[in-house]
Write an enzyme that holds these catalytic residues in place. Structure first.
Site, PDB file in Angstrom:
ATOM      1  N   SER A  49      12.695   0.605  -7.097  1.00  0.00           N
ATOM      2  CA  SER A  49      11.831  -0.531  -6.747  1.00  0.00           C
ATOM      3  C   SER A  49      12.243  -1.747  -7.582  1.00  0.00           C
ATOM      4  CB  SER A  49      10.373  -0.179  -7.044  1.00  0.00           C
ATOM      5  OG  SER A  49      10.216  -0.014  -8.440  1.00  0.00           O
ATOM      6  N   ASP A  84      14.301   0.020  -2.902  1.00  0.00           N
ATOM      7  CA  ASP A  84      13.040   0.345  -2.227  1.00  0.00           C
ATOM      8  C   ASP A  84      12.178  -0.923  -2.148  1.00  0.00           C
ATOM      9  OD1 ASP A  84      11.137   2.037  -1.124  1.00  0.00           O
ATOM     10  OD2 ASP A  84      10.351   2.702  -3.062  1.00  0.00           O
ATOM     11  N   GLY A 180       0.819   6.023  -3.465  1.00  0.00           N
ATOM     12  CA  GLY A 180      -0.125   6.437  -4.513  1.00  0.00           C
ATOM     13  C   GLY A 180      -1.146   7.418  -3.950  1.00  0.00           C
ATOM     14  N   GLY A 208       5.148   6.860   1.107  1.00  0.00           N
ATOM     15  CA  GLY A 208       3.912   7.443   0.597  1.00  0.00           C
ATOM     16  C   GLY A 208       3.825   8.931   0.867  1.00  0.00           C
ATOM     17  N   ASN A 229       9.681   9.474   1.395  1.00  0.00           N
ATOM     18  CA  ASN A 229       9.698   8.908   0.039  1.00  0.00           C
ATOM     19  C   ASN A 229       8.632   9.556  -0.839  1.00  0.00           C
ATOM     20  OD1 ASN A 229      11.317   7.168   1.474  1.00  0.00           O
ATOM     21  ND2 ASN A 229      10.366   5.300   0.711  1.00  0.00           N
TER      22      ASN A 229
HETATM   23  P1  13P Z   1       4.274   7.785  -3.220  1.00  0.00           P
HETATM   24  O1  13P Z   1       4.249   7.208  -4.605  1.00  0.00           O
HETATM   25  O2  13P Z   1       2.926   7.754  -2.593  1.00  0.00           O
HETATM   26  O3  13P Z   1       4.895   9.126  -3.183  1.00  0.00           O
HETATM   27  O4  13P Z   1       5.161   6.812  -2.329  1.00  0.00           O
HETATM   28  C1  13P Z   1       6.484   6.540  -2.693  1.00  0.00           C
HETATM   29  C2  13P Z   1       7.089   5.563  -1.770  1.00  0.00           C
HETATM   30  O5  13P Z   1       6.752   5.483  -0.607  1.00  0.00           O
HETATM   31  C3  13P Z   1       8.127   4.669  -2.291  1.00  0.00           C
HETATM   32  O6  13P Z   1       8.547   3.738  -1.350  1.00  0.00           O
END
Ligand code: 13P
Length: 282
Positions: A49, A84, A180, A208, A229
């Site tokens: 990220s 990301d 999250g 997510g 992800n």
């Molecule tokens: P999570 O933290 O919910 O696993 O999501 C990660 C994500 O989608 C990174 O782009």
């Protein structure tokens, strides 16, 4: 071997499994993830990220670290180094110029035409460097929380327009997942997922991944999801394990402290790869 994500995702699409995307947070996590994925013979996407980029000292630092770890650890599986949620053309270009092999341009907060416009610019630059591109449409939940977890479901015709007018390699349509922790149950729209998959014919991405039930993950893969992800679940597994061990272990050397979560992190990586069906694919 550092590669873009095209071949690994097209194989996953054809053979109906998903490639894991694990966000990296520091050198040790990168090492643990690479070691475990090598052992499992799974392709892997390392997600970075913008926040992690700043934390670790820039894209170039991360690129050098990943390439040198691949070399030092004798990693032979295909590894994709992926930006990301790149927030602008400039950020994507910086990642590409540093050597990243894949980028996500996330212009989903803009109206469709502007999303298409920015995404096209990124694709044009990325293609000239053999870098793959992911785009997003709708809004993955987790920010601006409302009763719906902040989710805006991707529209089918907009997803088709975005994919047909940009030349992207894979698409992340927001379909009910959240970055999250979830407020309540994950509610994924599988019918729409399948429709978008059929109409765009692109490998789809599920953001997510943490907190989504195993059965939902399997169903998502059968509906066209080829990349999932994960970040939060790994963070929770690692930090819970560390918290528990440090109660009785008086180590003060940071190398030993960070390693206290190694086995649990690797176990979490292994469980996700098993669930996605990506083991022994390379
Ligand atoms: P999570 O933290 O919910 O696993 O999501 C990660 C994500 O989608 C990174 O782009």
């Amino acid at each position: 071997m550092l590669v873009n994500a095209c071949e690994m995702l097209n194989s996953a699409k054809k053979e109906k499994y998903a490639v894991p995307h694990f966000n990296i947070n520091n050198l040790e996590w990168t090492r643990f993830i690479l070691e475990e994925c090598e052992k499992l013979r799974t392709p892997v996407i390392l997600g970075v990220s913008e926040g992690v980029m700043k934390y670790m000292g820039g894209f170039k630092t991360i690129y050098d670290m990943v390439v040198d770890l691949i070399d030092y650890l004798n990693i032979t599986i295909p590894v994709c180094l992926h930006l990301d949620h790149g927030s602008s053309y400039e950020v994507c270009k910086d990642a590409i110029d540093a050597g990243f092999t894949s980028v996500m341009i996330d212009a989903s907060k803009y109206p469709l035409d502007k999303n298409i416009d920015i995404t096209r610019q990124v694709v044009a630059y990325a293609k000239s460097k053999n870098v793959s591109v992911e785009a997003e449409i709708g809004r993955v939940g987790g920010e601006n929380l409302d009763n719906n977890n902040g989710i805006v479901y991707a529209d089918v015709s907009e997803s088709v327009r975005l994919s047909q007018n940009t030349g992207i390699d894979f698409l992340a349509p927001a379909l009910g997942s959240v970055h999250g922790l979830y407020k309540g149950e994950p509610k994924l729209n599988f019918d729409r997922m399948e429709e978008i998959s059929k109409l765009t014919n692109l490998p789809l991405v599920l953001h997510g991944g943490s907190g989504i039930y195993d059965e939902q993950i399997k169903k998502a893969i059968s509906c066209g999801i080829c990349k999932i992800n994960f970040n939060t679940e790994l963070q929770i597994a690692w930090s819970n394990s560390l918290r528990e061990k440090i109660k009785t272990d008086e180590s003060y050397d940071p190398r030993k402290v960070i390693k206290m979560g190694e086995d649990t992190l690797k176990e979490c990586v292994r469980n996700k790869c098993e669930l996605l069906g990506s083991i022994h694919r390379v």
